[in-house]
Structures are given as C-alpha cells and as structure tokens.
Design a protein around this motif. Structure first.
Motif, PDB file in Angstrom:
ATOM      1  N   VAL A  99     -18.778   8.762  15.042  1.00 24.25           N
ATOM      2  CA  VAL A  99     -18.869   7.806  13.934  1.00 24.25           C
ATOM      3  C   VAL A  99     -19.446   8.540  12.734  1.00 24.25           C
ATOM      4  CG1 VAL A  99     -19.707   5.571  13.124  1.00 24.25           C
ATOM      5  CG2 VAL A  99     -19.299   5.924  15.570  1.00 24.25           C
ATOM      6  N   ARG A 100     -18.813   8.366  11.593  1.00 25.83           N
ATOM      7  CA  ARG A 100     -19.270   9.028  10.370  1.00 25.83           C
ATOM      8  C   ARG A 100     -19.266   8.033   9.230  1.00 25.83           C
ATOM      9  NH1 ARG A 100     -14.886  13.857  11.242  1.00 25.83           N
ATOM     10  NH2 ARG A 100     -15.594  14.497  13.336  1.00 25.83           N
ATOM     11  N   LEU A 101     -20.283   8.140   8.420  1.00 28.06           N
ATOM     12  CA  LEU A 101     -20.399   7.281   7.236  1.00 28.06           C
ATOM     13  C   LEU A 101     -20.532   8.144   6.000  1.00 28.06           C
ATOM     14  CD1 LEU A 101     -22.529   4.113   6.647  1.00 28.06           C
ATOM     15  CD2 LEU A 101     -22.918   6.119   5.196  1.00 28.06           C
ATOM     16  N   GLY A 102     -19.831   7.754   4.963  1.00 28.01           N
ATOM     17  CA  GLY A 102     -19.974   8.421   3.679  1.00 28.01           C
ATOM     18  C   GLY A 102     -20.405   7.432   2.614  1.00 28.01           C
ATOM     19  N   TYR A 103     -21.484   7.765   1.911  1.00 28.33           N
ATOM     20  CA  TYR A 103     -21.931   6.997   0.740  1.00 28.33           C
ATOM     21  C   TYR A 103     -21.592   7.861  -0.456  1.00 28.33           C
ATOM     22  CZ  TYR A 103     -25.104   4.771  -2.612  1.00 28.33           C
ATOM     23  OH  TYR A 103     -25.644   4.154  -3.722  1.00 28.33           O
ATOM     24  N   LEU A 104     -20.559   7.450  -1.227  1.00 26.91           N
ATOM     25  CA  LEU A 104     -19.898   8.354  -2.155  1.00 26.91           C
ATOM     26  C   LEU A 104     -19.946   7.863  -3.603  1.00 26.91           C
ATOM     27  CD1 LEU A 104     -16.751   8.759   0.123  1.00 26.91           C
ATOM     28  CD2 LEU A 104     -18.810  10.203   0.118  1.00 26.91           C
ATOM     29  N   PRO A 105     -21.116   7.894  -4.231  1.00 28.50           N
ATOM     30  CA  PRO A 105     -21.180   7.495  -5.641  1.00 28.50           C
ATOM     31  C   PRO A 105     -20.382   8.409  -6.559  1.00 28.50           C
ATOM     32  CG  PRO A 105     -23.261   8.459  -4.925  1.00 28.50           C
ATOM     33  CD  PRO A 105     -22.438   8.264  -3.697  1.00 28.50           C
ATOM     34  N   GLU A 106     -20.110   9.625  -6.105  1.00 27.03           N
ATOM     35  CA  GLU A 106     -19.322  10.577  -6.888  1.00 27.03           C
ATOM     36  C   GLU A 106     -17.988  10.866  -6.198  1.00 27.03           C
ATOM     37  OE1 GLU A 106     -20.099  11.442  -9.862  1.00 27.03           O
ATOM     38  OE2 GLU A 106     -22.038  10.417  -9.783  1.00 27.03           O
ATOM     39  N   GLY A 107     -17.440   9.871  -5.526  1.00 29.65           N
ATOM     40  CA  GLY A 107     -16.161  10.041  -4.850  1.00 29.65           C
ATOM     41  C   GLY A 107     -14.992   9.977  -5.812  1.00 29.65           C
ATOM     42  N   ASP A 108     -13.796  10.088  -5.265  1.00 27.30           N
ATOM     43  CA  ASP A 108     -12.586  10.118  -6.090  1.00 27.30           C
ATOM     44  C   ASP A 108     -12.158   8.740  -6.581  1.00 27.30           C
ATOM     45  OD1 ASP A 108     -12.429  12.863  -5.718  1.00 27.30           O
ATOM     46  OD2 ASP A 108     -11.181  12.679  -3.907  1.00 27.30           O
ATOM     47  N   ASP A 109     -12.673   7.667  -5.976  1.00 31.79           N
ATOM     48  CA  ASP A 109     -12.304   6.321  -6.398  1.00 31.79           C
ATOM     49  C   ASP A 109     -13.528   5.419  -6.280  1.00 31.79           C
ATOM     50  OD1 ASP A 109     -12.562   5.830  -3.664  1.00 31.79           O
ATOM     51  OD2 ASP A 109     -10.405   6.012  -3.307  1.00 31.79           O
ATOM     52  N   ASP A 110     -13.303   4.093  -6.319  1.00 32.95           N
ATOM     53  CA  ASP A 110     -14.436   3.172  -6.270  1.00 32.95           C
ATOM     54  C   ASP A 110     -14.829   2.813  -4.843  1.00 32.95           C
ATOM     55  OD1 ASP A 110     -12.257   1.644  -5.610  1.00 32.95           O
ATOM     56  OD2 ASP A 110     -12.763  -0.043  -6.907  1.00 32.95           O
ATOM     57  N   GLY A 111     -14.275   3.502  -3.847  1.00 34.28           N
ATOM     58  CA  GLY A 111     -14.674   3.273  -2.458  1.00 34.28           C
ATOM     59  C   GLY A 111     -16.026   3.900  -2.199  1.00 34.28           C
ATOM     60  N   LEU A 112     -17.088   3.155  -2.465  1.00 32.60           N
ATOM     61  CA  LEU A 112     -18.442   3.709  -2.375  1.00 32.60           C
ATOM     62  C   LEU A 112     -18.846   3.985  -0.931  1.00 32.60           C
ATOM     63  CD1 LEU A 112     -21.094   4.426  -3.803  1.00 32.60           C
ATOM     64  CD2 LEU A 112     -21.770   2.024  -3.593  1.00 32.60           C
ATOM     65  N   TRP A 113     -18.451   3.106  -0.026  1.00 30.34           N
ATOM     66  CA  TRP A 113     -18.802   3.237   1.385  1.00 30.34           C
ATOM     67  C   TRP A 113     -17.534   3.456   2.210  1.00 30.34           C
ATOM     68  CZ3 TRP A 113     -23.951   3.033   2.717  1.00 30.34           C
ATOM     69  CH2 TRP A 113     -24.827   2.459   1.795  1.00 30.34           C
ATOM     70  N   ARG A 114     -17.535   4.458   3.050  1.00 35.49           N
ATOM     71  CA  ARG A 114     -16.427   4.690   3.966  1.00 35.49           C
ATOM     72  C   ARG A 114     -17.014   5.015   5.337  1.00 35.49           C
ATOM     73  NH1 ARG A 114     -11.634   4.581   1.532  1.00 35.49           N
ATOM     74  NH2 ARG A 114     -11.490   5.045  -0.702  1.00 35.49           N
ATOM     75  N   ILE A 115     -16.646   4.204   6.331  1.00 35.38           N
ATOM     76  CA  ILE A 115     -17.137   4.388   7.689  1.00 35.38           C
ATOM     77  C   ILE A 115     -15.929   4.563   8.614  1.00 35.38           C
ATOM     78  CG2 ILE A 115     -18.534   3.437   9.561  1.00 35.38           C
ATOM     79  CD1 ILE A 115     -18.906   1.819   6.212  1.00 35.38           C
ATOM     80  N   ASN A 116     -15.879   5.659   9.363  1.00 35.22           N
ATOM     81  CA  ASN A 116     -14.786   5.939  10.291  1.00 35.22           C
ATOM     82  C   ASN A 116     -15.334   6.193  11.683  1.00 35.22           C
ATOM     83  OD1 ASN A 116     -12.950   5.811   8.173  1.00 35.22           O
ATOM     84  ND2 ASN A 116     -12.985   8.022   7.809  1.00 35.22           N
ATOM     85  N   ALA A 117     -14.528   5.784  12.672  1.00 35.13           N
ATOM     86  CA  ALA A 117     -14.878   6.048  14.070  1.00 35.13           C
ATOM     87  C   ALA A 117     -13.730   6.802  14.735  1.00 35.13           C
ATOM     88  CB  ALA A 117     -15.156   4.738  14.799  1.00 35.13           C
ATOM     89  N   TYR A 118     -14.064   7.628  15.728  1.00 36.55           N
ATOM     90  CA  TYR A 118     -13.084   8.536  16.336  1.00 36.55           C
ATOM     91  C   TYR A 118     -13.176   8.481  17.863  1.00 36.55           C
ATOM     92  CZ  TYR A 118     -13.403  10.594  11.632  1.00 36.55           C
ATOM     93  OH  TYR A 118     -13.428  10.781  10.266  1.00 36.55           O
ATOM     94  N   GLU A 119     -12.032   8.358  18.502  1.00 34.89           N
ATOM     95  CA  GLU A 119     -11.992   8.560  19.946  1.00 34.89           C
ATOM     96  C   GLU A 119     -12.028  10.050  20.260  1.00 34.89           C
ATOM     97  OE1 GLU A 119      -8.494   6.470  21.146  1.00 34.89           O
ATOM     98  OE2 GLU A 119      -9.548   4.545  21.335  1.00 34.89           O
ATOM     99  N   ASP A 120     -11.300  10.825  19.452  1.00 36.16           N
ATOM    100  CA  ASP A 120     -11.322  12.282  19.537  1.00 36.16           C
ATOM    101  C   ASP A 120     -11.999  12.793  18.270  1.00 36.16           C
ATOM    102  OD1 ASP A 120     -10.900  15.009  19.554  1.00 36.16           O
ATOM    103  OD2 ASP A 120      -8.742  14.890  19.941  1.00 36.16           O
ATOM    104  N   ARG A 121     -13.133  13.422  18.442  1.00 37.98           N
ATOM    105  CA  ARG A 121     -13.909  13.831  17.269  1.00 37.98           C
ATOM    106  C   ARG A 121     -13.160  14.805  16.370  1.00 37.98           C
ATOM    107  NH1 ARG A 121     -18.898  16.718  20.193  1.00 37.98           N
ATOM    108  NH2 ARG A 121     -18.570  14.915  21.549  1.00 37.98           N
ATOM    109  N   PHE A 122     -12.117  15.446  16.869  1.00 39.13           N
ATOM    110  CA  PHE A 122     -11.321  16.369  16.068  1.00 39.13           C
ATOM    111  C   PHE A 122      -9.976  15.752  15.651  1.00 39.13           C
ATOM    112  CE2 PHE A 122     -13.965  19.129  18.793  1.00 39.13           C
ATOM    113  CZ  PHE A 122     -14.676  19.772  17.804  1.00 39.13           C
ATOM    114  N   GLY A 123      -9.759  14.490  16.017  1.00 39.69           N
ATOM    115  CA  GLY A 123      -8.504  13.831  15.697  1.00 39.69           C
ATOM    116  C   GLY A 123      -8.638  12.890  14.515  1.00 39.69           C
TER     117      GLY A 123
END
Length: 292
Positions: free
Chosen positions: A57-81
């Motif tokens: 599970v990874r979370l990004g708090y991106l005030p300087e991201g490429d768009d207005d998506g400030l929060w992005r949270i992703n989960a992975y069954e395969d950590r490299f997938g």
C-alpha cells in the motif's frame, strides 16, 4: 461529544459538511498510517510518500503533482505489478473525508490482505456495491434520472453527488483520470471550490463505504471563515463557534429601557383644608329632627 478542553481549530461550524472545503493540511490524514510505523519520505518539491512495511500500500500527498489530484492511494497484490485498486482526492476535498479513509485503511491493513485487498463479489458486483450507497439513501440523497450504465445520486440541494459506472472499464484510465468506477463530487459547479474523489473497480467496498459515510454524516465541520472560498460561504450554513456578544446599548437604548418613575404630586392632587364639615363615612349620619 466535543472535548471542551480540546483546542478548537476554526471559528465557524459549516453545514452541510460537503461544502466545508479543504483545511489545506495533510497531517490529520497521514497520522493513522504513521501510527502503524509506515515509512515516510519526501522529494525536493515537498511531495510526501508513505509506504506500508510490506510495500503493498502506498500513499502520495502531492501538493506539487502534475494535476489537482492531491491524494493518491494505491494497493498492490504484487508489489512489483500494477495497482490492484486506487483512490484519489483532489486538493479541494475536505480533509476529514481523506482522514476517514486512511483511518479505515489502517484498520484494514492491520486485519490483513484479505481485508485491504478484498475485491467486490465477482458474482454480483453491482449488488455488493449497493452497500456503499445505502448511507447516502438513508440520509436523503436522491437517485437521479436513469443514465445508461450509471447509477447516480445527489443531495436534495444539488451540491454533492456520486456516480457508480457499471460494465467494463479501462484499468489505466481509472487510476489516472476521472473515468473511475466511483466518482464523488461536491461544491458549486462554477469556480474552484468543487471537490472530487474517485475509487477504482477493485477498491474494497468497506473502504468506499467509509467515504460515503463521512461525506453524508450530518455533523458539521470546523473551519476558519476567512479561509473558505467565497463560493462555499455563499452556499453553506455558517454558525459561529462563539456566539457574538450583544451590542453595547446606546444612550437612547438606555432611556427606552429605563423603568418609568411615578409622577410627582402636584398642587392639583393634594387635598386642601376646608372649613366645611362633610359627613364621615365611618360614623352614622346624624338625624336632623328635634331632640327629646
């Protein structure tokens, strides 16, 4: 009940809460994950990245991201997938909604992969997804005119809504655009005060339900009035935390409210002495006949 000894971070209660806007601080939403010992890093721009110990599970708090998506949270069954599911919140989304999600995510992570990676029921995903909109229906959100392949609900005031798209979707677009399985929004249609949140197909339904519960909860949110955008202030109900002091009365107000004094006695109201004797009401009247 609110702790009376806690510091009140705001001068107004805002209702409904989906019109409160962001607090523009990410700390409250990061705390549930940091409390579990997740790793925190940041880049030179000020973007923050939080990663679970198993890197699933990874979370990004991106005030300087490429768009207005400030929060992005992703989960992975395969950590490299590729991500199994993804959730995003934009920069205008009330921080309390993100905090509710990360709090539920922290609990699910502690419970194990069968919880934070739980996919909707493949036999009937629409029926499973219906559990996430039940809180909205119970709190007065109305189903809109049918659209092919889309279930849509809105608040009675038309200031917040949710869309659930049926059928097969492009997995990459779900994670990078607004064309996701779940799309929530709130705020006036014009201006920069509109917020949104998205959740992709395989997001566990209990985690989606956490968002819908938080968005529709009737409890108001605290905000500093001057930090709210004008568009939100015009549509939300604002109640001061501290009731305003009554205005200082003017001299005219004092005169109007002062008790009236009894009128002074005048010469017309004082009985004068007279040499004329009048019958007494306490004594019987004397007979005027001759005496015996």
């Amino acid at each position: 009940m609110t702790d009376p000894d806690a510091e009140i971070d705001g001068d107004f209660y805002v209702f409904p809460r989906y019109l409160a806007g962001s607090t523009y601080t990410g700390d409250p939403a990061l705390e549930p994950l940091m409390a579990l010992g997740w790793d925190l890093t940041h880049d030179d721009l000020g973007n923050v990245y939080v990663t679970a110990p198993d890197h699933r599970v990874r979370l990004g708090y991106l005030p300087e991201g490429d768009d207005d998506g400030l929060w992005r949270i992703n989960a992975y069954e395969d950590r490299f997938g590729p991500p199994t599911w993804g959730v995003s919140f934009n920069d205008e989304c009330p921080t309390e909604f993100v905090t509710a999600f990360t709090t539920a995510l922290a609990a699910a992570y502690q419970a194990g992969p069968e919880h934070y990676l739980a996919r909707p029921d493949p036999a009937d995903p629409e029926l499973d997804a219906f559990h996430a909109v039940v809180p909205l229906i119970n709190r007065g959100w109305k189903i809109q005119h049918p659209r092919w392949g889309v279930l849509e609900l809105q608040t009675p005031d038309g200031m917040a809504g949710i869309e659930y798209t049926e059928g097969r979707l492009d997995a990459e677009k779900e994670l990078t655009t607004l064309q996701a399985r779940w799309y929530l929004w709130g705020g006036p249609k014009s201006g920069y005060a509109r917020w949104y949140a998205t959740a992709s197909t395989n997001t566990p339904i209990p985690l989606v339900t956490t968002i819908t519960e938080s968005v529709s909860e009737p409890v108001p949110l605290l905000r500093w009035k001057e930090q709210m955008t004008r568009g939100l202030r015009e549509h939300a109900q604002l109640v001061p935390v501290t009731p305003p002091q009554p205005p200082v009365p003017t001299p005219l107000d004092v005169r109007r409210t002062a008790p009236r004094r009894a009128p002074a006695l005048t010469t017309r109201s004082v009985p004068r002495w007279s040499t004329t004797t009048t019958p007494s009401a306490a004594l019987p009247a004397r007979r005027s006949g001759p005496r015996r």
